[in-house]
Scaffold this motif. Structure first.
Motif, PDB file in Angstrom:
ATOM      1  N   ALA A   1      25.443  55.843  10.895  1.00 56.36           N
ATOM      2  CA  ALA A   1      26.073  56.868  11.742  1.00 56.36           C
ATOM      3  C   ALA A   1      26.200  56.168  13.321  1.00 56.36           C
ATOM      4  O   ALA A   1      27.100  56.710  13.833  1.00 56.36           O
ATOM      5  N   ALA A   2      25.361  55.195  13.694  1.00 58.08           N
ATOM      6  CA  ALA A   2      25.511  54.523  14.886  1.00 58.08           C
ATOM      7  C   ALA A   2      26.880  53.809  15.051  1.00 58.08           C
ATOM      8  O   ALA A   2      27.561  53.595  16.011  1.00 58.08           O
ATOM      9  N   ALA A   3      27.178  53.287  13.900  1.00 56.48           N
ATOM     10  CA  ALA A   3      28.402  52.590  13.722  1.00 56.48           C
ATOM     11  C   ALA A   3      29.774  53.226  13.617  1.00 56.48           C
ATOM     12  O   ALA A   3      30.872  52.977  13.230  1.00 56.48           O
ATOM     13  N   MET A   4      29.851  54.900  13.708  1.00 60.52           N
ATOM     14  CA  MET A   4      30.637  55.689  13.606  1.00 60.52           C
ATOM     15  C   MET A   4      31.911  55.334  14.043  1.00 60.52           C
ATOM     16  O   MET A   4      32.008  54.918  15.223  1.00 60.52           O
TER      17      MET A   4
ATOM     18  N   GLY B   1      43.110  60.742  11.919  1.00 60.27           N
ATOM     19  CA  GLY B   1      42.481  61.684  12.932  1.00 60.27           C
ATOM     20  C   GLY B   1      41.620  62.787  11.990  1.00 60.27           C
ATOM     21  O   GLY B   1      41.162  63.790  12.462  1.00 60.27           O
ATOM     22  N   LYS B   2      41.519  62.518  10.649  1.00 59.29           N
ATOM     23  CA  LYS B   2      41.061  63.615   9.823  1.00 59.29           C
ATOM     24  C   LYS B   2      39.298  63.299   9.572  1.00 59.29           C
ATOM     25  O   LYS B   2      38.647  64.204   9.341  1.00 59.29           O
ATOM     26  N   ILE B   3      38.706  61.983   9.963  1.00 59.67           N
ATOM     27  CA  ILE B   3      37.489  61.797   9.823  1.00 59.67           C
ATOM     28  C   ILE B   3      36.974  60.804  10.772  1.00 59.67           C
ATOM     29  O   ILE B   3      37.554  60.103  11.348  1.00 59.67           O
ATOM     30  N   ARG B   4      35.633  60.803  10.917  1.00 63.94           N
ATOM     31  CA  ARG B   4      34.804  59.644  11.564  1.00 63.94           C
ATOM     32  C   ARG B   4      33.788  59.056  10.405  1.00 63.94           C
ATOM     33  O   ARG B   4      33.380  59.809   9.568  1.00 63.94           O
ATOM     34  N   TYR B   5      33.804  57.920  10.368  1.00 64.74           N
ATOM     35  CA  TYR B   5      32.771  57.188   9.447  1.00 64.74           C
ATOM     36  C   TYR B   5      32.161  55.998  10.057  1.00 64.74           C
ATOM     37  O   TYR B   5      32.540  55.339  10.934  1.00 64.74           O
ATOM     38  N   GLY B   6      30.977  55.775   9.137  1.00 62.69           N
ATOM     39  CA  GLY B   6      30.331  54.593   9.594  1.00 62.69           C
ATOM     40  C   GLY B   6      29.812  53.732   8.233  1.00 62.69           C
ATOM     41  O   GLY B   6      29.425  54.618   7.437  1.00 62.69           O
ATOM     42  N   VAL B   7      29.669  52.406   8.240  1.00 59.84           N
ATOM     43  CA  VAL B   7      29.282  51.620   7.215  1.00 59.84           C
ATOM     44  C   VAL B   7      28.263  50.694   7.718  1.00 59.84           C
ATOM     45  O   VAL B   7      28.364  50.027   8.564  1.00 59.84           O
TER      46      VAL B   7
END
Length: 380
Positions: free
Chosen positions: A375-378, A334-340
């Protein structure tokens, strides 16, 4: 305004080792009487789905270009976000920032039928909201340096803007920001080691600064194992072809109300001469093509901190797998949101005040959506 800048931004140290910027102690609080400006494209993912990758990047970079020209070369912190930008200015430059945001919105709508929005907020106000704005300077070469932001203020201002708050209205029809020096003449750089990976990582409310710093350092350590740290632009510069792939976009940017077809023909001629100079390597006055190409690569902005971590990397499969494991572990806590988002090429949008100096700026993004698609794939 010059005194305010000299007292703060001009005096900040220029860090040459990007990995050290994972340390929050490297950042300095922006003064209370400064203002934060943000801008982004409404529905950039929809524009990208139409294939308008270069246009999206150009409009995002136009905000920075217009601000640099509006402040007549005075240095200020800014960051390119792919489909938008953020910047901070002292109190004496707030009116200029408001004018730039207004004019650039109108220009984007009239030249490209793109809805750009912009917002301004006093730094003191975002601190009242429980956020902060801190900045550091990273110098990839002796010619340029880029601002890095931390403290949550930039992300907060962007969220407020998207919610319809703090907005700066567009200027009257026909308004023209000064975009002198903005261009996209280079061809895309193909991946040489796997794929061009656009990565966006943001801390959640559950993450302490130390948590995010540790993760960022781990991700950067993994990427440092790549050739040139994953730099997606070849060391001797990106390829250049004729006719240039972005000539139509360049014509919209540089015509300043003039006939679009004539401006495109003028740019075709200019780019033919430029292409011949690069091909032969011959000097023209003080312009040295080989030196310029090397500086393009050295100056390229392919990784940054902007209340998170963004990178565009030429990345091999094993390193990408290693980075994904690190991100998934942090996401699971629960520390981050990310997208690649992975693609085959990287592209650049450039601001060149003079081709005979080394202070030309080059914003790098993935060539098929890059940061906007990441960002849209976060993933929460």
């Amino acid at each position: 305004m010059k005194d305010a800048q000299a007292a703060f931004y001009d005096s900040l140290p220029r860090q040459r080792d990007f990995t050290l910027l994972a340390d929050p102690a490297r950042f300095t609080a922006v003064p209370d009487d400064w203002a934060l400006g943000v801008a982004d494209i409404v529905d950039s993912t929809g524009e990208i789905a139409k294939g308008r990758y270069k246009t999206v990047n150009m409009v995002g970079a136009a905000v920075i270009s217009a601000m640099i020209n509006g402040l007549r070369g005075k240095e200020f912190p800014y960051v390119f976000g792919g489909d938008g930008a953020g910047f901070a200015v002292p109190a004496g430059a707030v009116d200029t920032a408001r004018t730039v945001l207004s004019e650039t919105q109108r220009w984007a709508a009239e030249e490209f039928s793109i809805a750009l929005r912009g917002a301004l907020v006093p730094v003191s106000d975002l601190r009242l909201a429980g956020k902060d704005l801190r900045v550091a300077r990273y110098a990839p070469s002796d010619g340029v340096d880029y601002a890095m932001f931390s403290g949550g203020g930039l992300a907060w201002a962007e969220a407020q803007m998207k919610a319809g708050e703090l907005l700066v209205p567009p200027a009257d029809p026909g308004a023209q920001p000064d975009l002198t020096g903005l261009s996209c003449r280079w061809s895309n750089s193909k991946a040489r080691h796997g794929q061009i990976v656009s990565l966006v990582v943001q801390p959640t409310e559950n993450a302490t600064e130390s948590d995010f710093a540790d993760l960022a350092q781990s991700v950067l350590s993994a990427s440092e194992g790549l050739d040139r740290g994953g730099h997606p632009v070849p060391e001797n510069g990106p390829p250049i072809t004729w006719p240039p792939p972005g000539v139509s976009i360049d014509a919209h940017v540089s015509r300043a109300g003039r006939n679009l077809t004539l401006q495109k023909l003028l740019l075709m001629g200019q780019n033919l001469l430029i292409g011949l100079l690069f091909k032969t390597g011959k000097r023209l006055g003080n312009f040295e093509p080989e030196h310029y190409k090397r500086m393009v690569s050295r100056n390229a902005d392919f990784r940054k901190f902007d209340d998170g971590l963004k990178m565009t990397l030429d990345c091999d499969p094993s390193t990408l797998a290693q980075i994904r494991i690190l991100l998934e572990q942090a996401r699971g806590q629960g520390k981050i949101r990310y997208g690649v988002h992975a693609q085959d090429e990287a592209m650049m949008t450039c601001f060149v005040p003079s081709a005979t100096r080394d202070d030309h700026v080059h914003f790098v993004d993935g060539a098929s959506g890059g940061y906007a698609r990441a960002a849209a794939a976060m993933q929460d």
